[in-house]
Design an enzyme around this catalytic site. Structure first.
Site, short mmCIF file in Angstrom:
data_model
loop_
_atom_site.label_atom_id
_atom_site.label_comp_id
_atom_site.label_asym_id
_atom_site.label_seq_id
_atom_site.Cartn_x
_atom_site.Cartn_y
_atom_site.Cartn_z
N ASP A 269 -39.04 -19.03 -49.02
CA ASP A 269 -38.34 -17.33 -48.72
C ASP A 269 -36.86 -17.52 -47.99
OD1 ASP A 269 -39.61 -16.12 -50.38
OD2 ASP A 269 -41.68 -16.44 -49.06
N ASP B 105 -18.95 11.70 -20.69
CA ASP B 105 -19.82 10.50 -21.15
C ASP B 105 -21.37 10.43 -20.79
OD1 ASP B 105 -17.55 9.43 -21.78
OD2 ASP B 105 -17.01 8.02 -20.55
N ASP C 54 -42.79 -9.66 -52.46
CA ASP C 54 -43.66 -10.92 -53.31
C ASP C 54 -45.00 -10.06 -52.74
OD1 ASP C 54 -45.64 -12.74 -54.56
OD2 ASP C 54 -45.71 -14.13 -52.57
N ASP D 63 -43.31 -14.48 -46.09
CA ASP D 63 -43.44 -15.31 -45.68
C ASP D 63 -43.48 -16.78 -45.58
OD1 ASP D 63 -45.35 -15.58 -46.34
OD2 ASP D 63 -47.30 -14.85 -45.39
N GLU E 136 -13.59 3.88 -25.16
CA GLU E 136 -14.20 2.25 -24.78
C GLU E 136 -15.63 2.35 -23.81
OE1 GLU E 136 -14.80 6.07 -21.51
OE2 GLU E 136 -12.97 5.26 -22.93
N ASN F 34 -7.63 15.12 -28.28
CA ASN F 34 -7.02 15.69 -27.85
C ASN F 34 -5.33 15.27 -27.20
OD1 ASN F 34 -9.18 17.08 -26.67
ND2 ASN F 34 -10.39 15.41 -25.21
N ASN G 84 -13.39 12.64 -18.59
CA ASN G 84 -13.91 11.74 -19.41
C ASN G 84 -15.21 11.60 -18.84
OD1 ASN G 84 -13.61 9.72 -21.84
ND2 ASN G 84 -13.03 8.68 -19.54
#
Length: 869
Positions: A600, A693, A332, A596, A290, A664, A689
């Site tokens: 292009d 994290d 270019d 540029d 998640e 797990n 968990n």
């Protein structure tokens, strides 16, 4: 001011311009600064709602969008109502803490990204208080008078007051490929967008010419806003985003099925129903990736900030992965491979002798034209001081440059009263409209021999690296020009030689790109001799050249076969650039395009990664995915490294979380069925968990091995799947070893078993990061300080938690020292086994890439065919 939006009022495109000006209480001198400020408060910024940054409340609400999180909170509330308030409160607090952790990280990332985008806000030229000023596009209001020129991105809807050779690209609204001619006038009230030729629309761009426009609609009132939702759907999903989304859905579906099976198995074994529900839901939250969207947002945002510090602004975060995956760069030459400061080196008559008359004619053409500014004209204007005679010429008309004619003509009245057309452009395009050539002050017929001599001089100078333009004139009989038909029967006057030397240090930049597995291909409108001379001078191969004329005679399939082996593309028309990029991509290359100019934009859209510069025209910057603050390939080299660092760190988290989750999942399923009690309580699963994290967010700051930045990286779902299964099974094997030790040797009961496995599970999940984060032996690769610090903090908490008073809230009990030492020994064995498995796995993957079997080759072909920009 708002009468034009009222019911019963004629459509503004069907009204005379003077009436629209009166309705908006404006004039040719524009609005006053105070009036514009007042209108901005009334109408709001000239921006789409979708462009506004997400509010903190919106980002916070997104953290709770997971159905599993909401169901878990509801189940906890039911548990509390049945007398299990203690566990319910703990579960709710952990869920809230996890969501807040994700909120602070993701909101900080979104704010940082928004600040970077503001650095690239579009500008436009408005008339305020009778004076031309440059303002931000989001400050444009109804009643503003804007001046537009070639390359301008039109910021709002408006009616044309004046126009000269105005061609507007409206493909974003109508899908029409070719530019539309626009001019002042009146259209029918019921005319569709494509037939409102007196109006310009937000989101479109000026292809050529100039215009003065009165703005009528801004922001959400524009036609662009009305179809914005459908335009969003047309934006293709990047390969990386597509892979992440599909993989996340697959993982969630598999884990959800497993959790349902675990729940029914526990229920059939007679476990308490509420405990089984909470355990299954907590298991689902713990196993579902998640945090993957938040981790990716944080990693990409940090990568974008690092790239911005090095001069690369990311307009779309998803483009960072494509920048790291790029293996072909098309560019270019002017300003990228050369200094970009063009010098007019010589002005010569048809015999090759210096001529001040040629210089004066060139200066008149360059200084009197009103189209898009360009470095060639700037070089001419800076070449010498203005002569008194030059100042006596008066401009009558002009025919602006376009990419088909490749020339620019200005009509002037001379001091003697003659009307003279002065044309400057590509040698072949100028010679095509010449019937004579200047020789010793006289006009003589331009026959094949004299044309051949001119072309030979052109080739000779080009091979020396000069860019050569031709200059021609015609004395017109009528003082009133007849239009472009006057561009015929000219007299060739001479040559203009420009020099743009290679950029200092460009050879090293190209070598650095080559070391990173990136091939550079030049796509230029210049002639083949100039391009080949430059390529040889800077160390690029130049033996295989394709010209624009060659491309017109070969099919798309043939071009796809030739493009990868072609070194230089010269004399290329604007529309052919997009075709070259498409051909390279069709062969599985990840193509970057650096440009540029106005022409292009199609190629920038087609490329996997469109790259422009801060000084580019609006339409090119809008089409680009990343913008370089300096037109320097060394900046791009650093950007590639930053992109690959970001990609590598994102893949680290994916590899770690998927393998841990898979392991797990198997361990939880087996333990919950085999043991007479739940292997972990719901609050213990959630705490595990949550704590794991915390260091995960530090992965965004992790160092990346130099070897991982030396080759293009791609999303390989097959490799990630094999990694998940391999390391997940290794994890489960040592989980089973832990179970056996706790049950048969330590004689652990329910609480001691749960405490011991919590410690071992969290400890291995934290430490495995340091094994998986590098392909080297883990002690040979230095992790980031933040990752080490957060991991050390959580490891310390893991060992201390069972001995602290708060541990009892979660059902933990103190563990004997022998048990802790045994858990530590099992963890060390697990890490050593994972280290050995890692080398075996990557060696096997590398062999598979070098010698793919039939199935792998088919997958590679399918992956290349489905890649999107």
């Amino acid at each position: 001011m708002d009468t034009l939006t009222g019911h019963g009022t004629p459509a503004y495109w069907s009204m005379p311009a003077a009436s629209v000006l009166a309705e908006l209480h404006s004039g040719e001198a524009g609005l006053s600064a105070s009036d514009a400020a007042r209108r901005l408060k009334e109408t709001g910024p000239n921006a789409l709602d979708k462009e506004r940054s997400l509010s903190a409340l919106t980002v916070l609400a997104r953290q709770f969008r997971s159905p599993l999180v909401l169901i878990l909170v509801v189940a906890a509330a039911i548990s509390a109502s049945l007398g299990e308030a203690h566990e319910a409160i703990i579960i709710t607090l952990i869920v809230l803490a996890s969501c807040l952790l994700g909120f602070f990280q993701e909101y900080g990332a979104s704010q940082a990204t928004e600040k970077l985008k503001q650095r690239l806000s579009h500008k436009t030229t408005a008339v305020r208080d009778g004076i031309e000023i440059v303002i931000r596009s989001d400050e444009v209001v109804p009643g503003d008078v804007l001046h537009l020129s070639a390359g301008s991105l039109i910021p709002a809807d408006g009616v044309i007051l004046e126009a000269r050779d105005l061609n507007v690209s409206e493909a974003v609204l109508t899908g029409e490929t070719f530019p539309v001619v626009k001019r002042p006038g009146i259209a029918e009230a019921g005319a569709p967008l494509s037939r409102r030729n007196n109006v310009v629309f937000a989101g479109t761009s000026v292809r050529s010419g100039t215009a003065c426009v009165l703005i009528v609609k801004t922001g959400m009132q524009t036609e662009f806003a009305a179809i914005a939702a459908s335009l969003d759907r047309q934006v293709p999903e990047t390969e990386f985003s597509q892979g992440i989304r599909r993989f996340g859905l697959l993982m969630t579906e598999i884990m959800f099925v497993m959790v349902i099976l675990v729940f029914f198995a526990n229920a059939l074994l007679g476990r308490p129903l509420i405990d089984s529900i909470l355990f299954s839901l907590a298991l689902a939250v713990g196993l579902t990736p998640e945090l993957l969207p938040a981790i990716i947002s944080v990693t990409l945002a940090r990568g974008a900030r690092a790239m911005a510090a090095n001069g690369v602004i990311v307009r779309r975060l998803e483009a960072i992965e494509n920048l790291g995956s790029m293996d072909v760069l098309c560019t270019d030459k002017t300003g990228t491979l050369t200094e970009g400061v063009i010098h007019l080196d010589a002005w010569l008559d048809p015999t090759g002798q210096p001529s001040n008359d040629v210089l004066m004619l060139a200066r008149l053409n360059a200084t009197l034209q009103s189209g898009l500014p360009n470095p060639l004209d700037e070089a001419i204007a800076a070449a010498a001081a203005t002569s008194p005679r030059e100042q006596s010429f008066v401009k009558r008309d002009e025919f602006p440059y376009d990419f088909t004619r490749k020339r620019l003509s200005v009509i002037v009245a001379s001091p003697e009263g003659e009307t003279v057309l002065i044309c400057k452009g590509a040698i072949d395009k100028v010679l095509d409209i010449c019937g004579s050539v200047r020789d010793a002050g006289k006009e003589i017929s331009l026959d094949a021999e004299r044309r051949g001599a001119i072309e030979e001089k052109f080739r000779s100078w080009s091979t020396e690296g000069f860019r050569v333009l031709g200059l021609a004139t015609r004395r017109l009989i009528s003082p009133v020009p007849n239009g472009r038909s006057d561009e015929a029967g000219l007299c060739f006057e001479g040559f203009l030689l420009f020099l743009d030397p290679p950029k200092q240090g460009i050879e090293q930049c190209l070598a650095d790109l080559a070391k990173r597995g990136i091939t550079v291909k030049i796509i230029s409108g210049d002639n083949r001799y100039v391009v080949a001379h430059l390529a040889s001078a800077i160390g690029l191969p130049s033996s295989h050249v394709l010209t624009g004329a060659d491309l017109t005679h070969i099919s798309s399939q043939a071009l796809a076969a030739k493009a990868a082996h072609t070194d230089l593309f010269a004399e290329i028309d604007p529309n052919q650039k997009e075709r070259i990029v498409r051909a390279l991509r069709s062969r599985g290359h990840v193509v970057g395009y650096l440009g540029d100019g106005i022409n292009d934009a199609p190629a920038l859209h087609e490329a996997d990664i469109g790259i422009s510069v801060d000084s580019a025209v609006d339409v090119a910057r809008e089409a680009a995915d990343v913008v370089l603050l300096k037109r320097d390939l060394s900046v791009l080299v650093q950007g590639v490294d930053d992109g690959r660092t970001t990609f590598a760190n994102t893949m680290k988290y994916i590899s770690i979380t998927t393998s841990a989750n898979f392991g797990n999942m198997i361990s939880m399923a087996l333990a919950s069925i085999a043991l007479p009690f739940l292997p972990l309580l719901a609050q213990q699963v959630l705490l595990n968990n949550f704590l794991s994290d915390i260091p995960s967010f530090a992965i965004a700051t992790d160092n990346v091995d130099e070897e991982d930045r030396r080759r293009p990286r791609h999303w390989e779902i097959g490799s990630v799947g094999r990694f998940m299964i391999t390391f997940g099974l290794v994890s489960s094997l040592f989980d089973l070893l832990t179970f056996a030790f706790l049950i048969f040797l330590a004689g652990a009961g329910e609480q001691r078993f749960q405490t011991a496995w919590f410690v071992e599970s969290l400890l291995t999940e934290l430490l495995i990061v340091f094994i998986i984060r590098t392909r080297k032996r883990f002690w040979q690769s230095r992790p980031s300080r933040l990752l080490v610090a957060l991991s050390a903090l959580i490891v310390s908490m893991t060992f201390a938690l069972p001995f602290l008073p708060i541990g009892r809230w979660f059902g933990f009990v103190p563990l004997p020292v022998p048990t802790l030492l045994a858990l530590l020994a099992i963890s060390v064995m697990y890490l050593l086994a994972s280290e050995r498995t890692k080398h075996w796995f990557f060696e096997r993957e590398d062999r598979g890439r070098l010698h793919p079997d039939r199935r792998t080759r088919k997958a590679l072909r399918q992956g290349a065919g489905s890649r999107t920009g």
